[in-house]
Scaffold this motif. Structure first.
Motif, short mmCIF file in Angstrom:
data_model
loop_
_atom_site.label_atom_id
_atom_site.label_comp_id
_atom_site.label_asym_id
_atom_site.label_seq_id
_atom_site.Cartn_x
_atom_site.Cartn_y
_atom_site.Cartn_z
N PRO A 1 18.17 5.26 -17.24
CA PRO A 1 18.35 5.18 -18.69
C PRO A 1 17.78 6.41 -19.38
O PRO A 1 16.77 6.97 -18.95
N GLU A 2 18.47 6.85 -20.42
CA GLU A 2 17.98 7.99 -21.18
C GLU A 2 16.80 7.57 -22.06
O GLU A 2 16.59 6.39 -22.34
N ASN A 3 16.05 8.58 -22.47
CA ASN A 3 14.93 8.39 -23.40
C ASN A 3 13.89 7.43 -22.85
O ASN A 3 13.29 6.65 -23.60
N SER A 4 13.71 7.45 -21.54
CA SER A 4 12.73 6.53 -20.95
C SER A 4 11.32 6.88 -21.42
O SER A 4 10.97 8.05 -21.56
N ARG A 5 10.48 5.86 -21.64
CA ARG A 5 9.11 6.06 -22.10
C ARG A 5 8.09 5.70 -21.02
O ARG A 5 6.92 5.49 -21.31
N GLY A 6 8.57 5.62 -19.78
CA GLY A 6 7.67 5.22 -18.71
C GLY A 6 6.72 6.35 -18.31
O GLY A 6 6.68 7.43 -18.90
N GLN A 7 5.97 6.08 -17.24
CA GLN A 7 5.05 7.08 -16.71
C GLN A 7 5.85 8.12 -15.93
O GLN A 7 6.68 7.77 -15.09
N PHE A 8 5.58 9.37 -16.19
CA PHE A 8 6.28 10.45 -15.51
C PHE A 8 5.29 11.20 -14.63
O PHE A 8 4.11 11.38 -15.01
N PRO A 9 5.72 11.63 -13.45
CA PRO A 9 7.08 11.47 -12.94
C PRO A 9 7.38 10.01 -12.55
O PRO A 9 6.52 9.31 -12.04
N GLU A 10 8.62 9.60 -12.77
CA GLU A 10 9.06 8.23 -12.51
C GLU A 10 9.91 8.23 -11.23
O GLU A 10 10.85 9.01 -11.10
N GLU A 11 9.54 7.34 -10.30
CA GLU A 11 10.24 7.29 -9.02
C GLU A 11 11.63 6.72 -9.19
O GLU A 11 11.83 5.74 -9.91
N LEU A 12 12.58 7.37 -8.50
CA LEU A 12 13.97 6.92 -8.57
C LEU A 12 14.44 6.34 -7.25
O LEU A 12 14.90 5.20 -7.19
N VAL A 13 14.33 7.09 -6.17
CA VAL A 13 14.85 6.66 -4.88
C VAL A 13 14.08 7.40 -3.78
O VAL A 13 13.58 8.49 -4.00
N LYS A 14 13.99 6.76 -2.61
CA LYS A 14 13.32 7.37 -1.47
C LYS A 14 14.38 7.69 -0.42
O LYS A 14 15.19 6.84 -0.05
N ILE A 15 14.36 8.90 0.04
CA ILE A 15 15.31 9.37 1.04
C ILE A 15 14.57 9.46 2.37
O ILE A 15 13.52 10.12 2.47
N ARG A 16 15.14 8.77 3.41
CA ARG A 16 14.51 8.78 4.75
C ARG A 16 15.57 9.02 5.80
O ARG A 16 16.72 8.64 5.64
N SER A 17 15.19 9.71 6.85
CA SER A 17 16.07 9.92 7.99
C SER A 17 15.45 9.22 9.19
O SER A 17 14.22 9.18 9.34
N ASP A 18 16.29 8.65 10.07
CA ASP A 18 15.77 7.95 11.25
C ASP A 18 15.18 8.93 12.27
O ASP A 18 14.55 8.51 13.23
#
Length: 916
Positions: free
Chosen positions: A181-198
């Motif tokens: 969402p735009e204009n977010s007021r959360g704590q930054f940096p804000e986690e979005l997604v975790k990328i993992r490789s096997d």
């Protein structure tokens, strides 16, 4: 909250969540594992989870592990078969089996449920493989920190061979789009997604992202933890600036070697309602005809919202907040809440009562929700266009006026009307029409464009003796017809009474002009005609006649009777006659008060008589001395008309006798040819008499002389004698003028020569006064002696040190001076050189001399060359030629000369004690 964990088995899995659906996309690429956070809001009784087959078509078959609570549609959509509570399903999972009958591939996945506020993770692993519906190993449920659950998706597909062997195909992996969402007021940096490789289990990997928002403009919006693969956003996003970001994730080992193919990460910026609607204009102008029916279109207002138009944030609704004035009702207009189209909803629009309406229009987003939507307003001004719904009405029923008789272009009276329509429009402009009382069309009624009044104007003369009074019926209309249902009133018709005033009219000649035919040559005193006039007035008035215009002064008129007679002979060939007509003007005056007069024209058509003798034409000619070529074509002219003119008869006169001996006439079709009869005639001018007779009833003959010039001719038959040249050349006056001009030019040349000689004498006398060598102007002075070379450097410097020893015979005698020498004044007190032979005194002596020269009052006020030919008395300086003599004092020290500058350095080298 519904949390999804996926395990990839032999293919690429794309999870896309839209409201309550999850799309699973499979494609054949090599294997890679990832972990991603995904949040869904799911009502189990109303929503579903969907799997996308990535184009595999209808070959896929889905089976639900719990058909009582969940069912799977043919398109792979998972539905809740009944209302479920998460508390009932906690700790349980739903097994979904998918089979491709053509490729003999099977996929198995588990869906588990958690309570709200539970973190979620998508993990790619290789824990579950199914073949031909047989379970090889069930995926394990894994809880991290006691709060994370996952759905395990197989990451390798199984292909069954003909011999029953199993082979795995490695697939690539894709991250589903991430919504932020735009204009977010959360704590930054804000986690979005975790990328993992096997492969991070066997190698130490480093993760990175590239693309706009990461390492490209705008940089620094997204960062990734290189160790954990956690992708985060660093600041609030603005969808109106950038609606989505396309990043690429990379996984490399510690040596920088690529361990996985880069994957695309799409981050969609979810729109928030942070922009108010903006109208294209703050003031909108529209028009509508007065009396318009309900439903008539007025105008359309539009507004724009920068928010996403596909969401409620950008969906606008319009409404009218107020109407001013609220007459005749408060709701005269309405607006389409979606399009902004304004129309009329009530009848009664009357411009004469309300000419303009002002509406306040509001636009609100969130589909017009007054609680959550943002709004803005604009003003709509609606002007009512005038229509012809009011007929013009006269201010009075009857108008009066009067006009003198025989006057035209005179305004008799003004007709005034009133019209409630808008001034200056065709519905207001009045048009006046006479319906009766003017059968001959003597009146017209133009309209004053400013006042809208009718101007009754006389356009034809009116005779008081014919009618004393006119009564007109006039109707007032508009330039455009009245609208339907409106009729002309009784006040639109008026009566105009016009009285004619009698005036003393001038007498009229009848007919005018009057024409009579007469033979020319009528003698003086002959009566031509009687030209009379009559008075149109009814009173008995006497008329007197007078001549007004008679250019040849041929006529006279009796002042009482109007009888016209001649006073001289009438001649048709007079220059005052044009086309056989002679015009004379006469005036008739009455004795009225005031007197009036009228004029009449008498046209006399003169008939031709044979009263003019013919004459030869041309009057002059020239011929050659010899007969060949030697002919002249001649004819005759006659002032009379045919048949009193040609054809003419030509004959040479009898006398003098030499005429017929020297000349002869030959008749041609239209001319007579005169030629020499003898073989040679001396040059000269001859008068040849020719007898010419016309063809009149009483023929007239005349002897006319032809002036013939006989001259010498060239082979072309053209005269070349000197008399012809002189005749065709310059006259005596022109020759005299040319001679005068030549004399003037000679005098001017003579004066110029004398002036040049005098100038040369003055220049020579001036040169005698000044010696060229003593001329102070810029000249090259020649000195004939360049001085000695290196062999003549035997100078005696002691003469400079002892100027008093200078021989007095070197001084110039008194009275002999140079032209550039200073005038004779008292000599300045220049310093005297002491007899002490010290070399250092030379510099002091030069400086003191310079100072004395600067203070010399006789010196010129500009930079000039100082003449030192006189150094004063008592100088002991000798000749400069002894500078290198033995008497110069070889033991002196001349090294100090080098301190005087570069100009004396040469002397220092020469006399500095160095033997070289």
């Amino acid at each position: 909250m519904f949390f999804v964990s996926c395990f990839l088995l032999g293919g690429k899995i794309v999870l896309v969540h839209t409201q309550s659906r999850v799309f699973l996309c499979l494609s054949h690429t090599h294997s890679i594992s990832l972990s991603l956070s995904l949040s869904l809001s799911l009502s189990l009784s109303l929503s579903a989870v969907s799997f996308v087959d990535c184009g595999r078509g209808s070959g896929l078959r889905f089976e639900s592990g719990d058909p009582a609570d969940f069912r799977i549609g043919a398109d792979g959509t998972v539905y809740a078969a009944r209302t479920l509570h998460l508390s009932e399903r906690k700790g349980q999972s739903l097994k979904i089996r998918m089979k491709d009958a053509e490729a003999q591939e099977v996929w198995l996945t588990h869906v588990s449920f958690t309570l709200p506020n539970t973190p979620k993770q998508v993990r790619l692993d290789s824990n579950s493989i199914y073949q031909n519906g047989g379970e090889k190993r069930e995926s394990e449920r894994e809880r991290e920190g006691g709060e994370r659950e996952r759905i395990v998706f197989p990451w390798r597909s199984v292909v069954v061979g003909g011999d029953g062997s199993v082979s795995r195909v490695k697939r690539d992996w894709v991250i589903p789009p991430i919504n932020v969402p735009e204009n977010s007021r959360g704590q930054f940096p804000e986690e979005l997604v975790k990328i993992r490789s096997d492969r991070d289990k066997i190698n130490t990997l480093r993760y990175s992202v590239t693309g706009p928002g990461a390492d490209q403009t705008p940089t620094g919006l997204f960062i990734i933890d290189p160790i954990t693969g956690q992708l985060s956003v660093t600041k609030p996003l603005d969808r109106e600036q950038i609606s989505n970001f396309h990043l690429r994730a990379h996984a490399v080992d510690i040596n920088g070697n690529q361990m996985e193919n880069p994957i695309d990460i799409v981050i969609n910026v979810i729109d928030m309602n942070d922009n108010r609607p903006e109208f294209s204009h703050q003031i909108w102008n529209g028009t509508v005809d007065e009396g318009a029916k309900p439903g008539s279109f007025v105008m359309t207002v539009t507004a724009q919202d920068k928010d996403d138009p596909n969401t409620a944030n950008g969906m606008l609704r319009y409404k009218i907040l107020s109407q001013s004035p609220e007459s005749p009702s408060t709701n005269m207009f309405t607006i389409n809440n979606k399009t902004g189209k304004i129309i009329t909803v009530a009848a009664g629009l009357d411009r004469e009562k309300v000419s303009q309406y002002t509406l306040i229009i509001q636009a609100t987003d969130m589909e017009g929700n007054p609680m959550y939507g943002l709004s803005n307003t604009a003003t709509a001004i609606i002007r009512l266009l005038d229509v012809n719904d009011n007929a013009p009405e006269f201010t009075r029923e009857t108008f009066h006026g009067e006009v003198p008789e025989n006057r035209v272009n005179v305004i008799v009276t003004n007709l005034t009307v009133t019209d409630k329509d808008k001034p200056g429009t065709p519905a207001w402009n009045a048009v006046y029409r006479i319906t009766s009382g003017d059968p001959t069309g003597r009146f017209s009624i133009p309209t004053d464009p400013t006042t809208n009044e009718g101007l009754i104007t006389v356009v034809k003369p009116i005779d008081f003796e014919m009618s004393h009074l006119y009564t007109l019926i006039v109707v007032a209309e508009n330039e455009v017809p009245l609208v339907g249902g409106i009729h002309r009133t009784r006040q639109s018709t008026a009566t105009i009474s016009i009285r004619i005033i009698d005036v003393n009219e001038s007498p009229n000649f009848d007919p005018n002009p009057k024409q009579v035919k007469l033979d020319e040559g009528l003698p003086a005193g002959s009566t031509l005609t009687t030209f009379t006039a009559h008075d149109p007035d009814r009173q008995g008035q006497s008329i007197r006649y007078s001549k007004l215009f008679d250019p040849a002064n041929w006529l006279e008129i009796d002042p009482n009777s109007g009888r016209i007679s001649t006073i001289t002979l009438l001649d048709r060939e007079s220059p005052y006659v044009r086309n056989n007509l002679y015009n004379a003007t006469f005036m008739a005056s009455d004795n009225g008060i005031p007197p009036a007069s009228g004029t009449g024209t008498l046209q006399i058509y003169l008939l031709d008589i044979n009263d003019n003798a013919p004459r030869v034409f041309p009057r002059e000619a020239e011929v050659c001395e010899r007969p060949e070529p030697n002919a002249i074509n001649i004819t005759a002219v006659d002032g009379d008309l045919s048949p009193n003119a040609g054809p003419f008869a030509f004959e040479l006169a009898i006398r003098p006798s030499d005429v017929r001996r020297n000349w002869t006439l030959t008749r041609l079709s239209e001319y007579v040819q005169l030629s020499l009869k003898i073989g040679y005639l001396h040059s000269g001018v001859y008068e040849v008499p020719i007898l010419i007779t016309d063809s009149g009833n009483l023929p007239m003959a005349n002897t006319s002389y032809l002036r013939v010039k006989v001259c010498q001719c060239d082979h072309h038959g053209d005269c070349v004698d000197m008399e012809r040249i002189m005749a065709a050349g310059l006259g005596t006056g022109a020759i005299i003028a040319i001679l005068i001009c030549i004399i003037i030019l000679l005098v001017l040349v003579l004066l110029f020569v004398m002036w040049m000689k005098r100038r040369d004498k003055e220049r020579q006398a001036k040169q005698l006064l000044i010696d060229p060598e003593d001329d102070v102007r810029d000249n090259i002075l020649k000195y004939d002696e360049e001085g000695g070379g290196e062999e003549d450097q035997d100078y005696d410097l002691s003469q400079l040190q002892q100027p008093d020893t200078l021989e007095h015979d070197l001084v110039k005698p008194v009275g002999i001076r140079r032209l550039d020498e200073r005038p004779l004044h008292p000599e300045p007190s220049y310093p005297l050189r002491s007899a002490a032979p010290h070399p250092g005194d030379i510099g002091d002596f030069i400086h003191e001399g310079l100072k004395a020269a600067d203070t010399d009052p006789t010196a010129p006020p500009y930079d000039s060359l100082l003449v030192f030919d006189y150094e004063g008395s008592g100088s002991t300086a000798g000749s400069l030629s002894s500078l290198h003599s033995s008497s110069s004092g070889g033991d002196q020290d001349y090294d100090y000369l080098s301190e005087w500058g570069p100009r004396f350095r040469k002397l220092a080298d020469m006399y500095g004690g160095n033997d070289d």
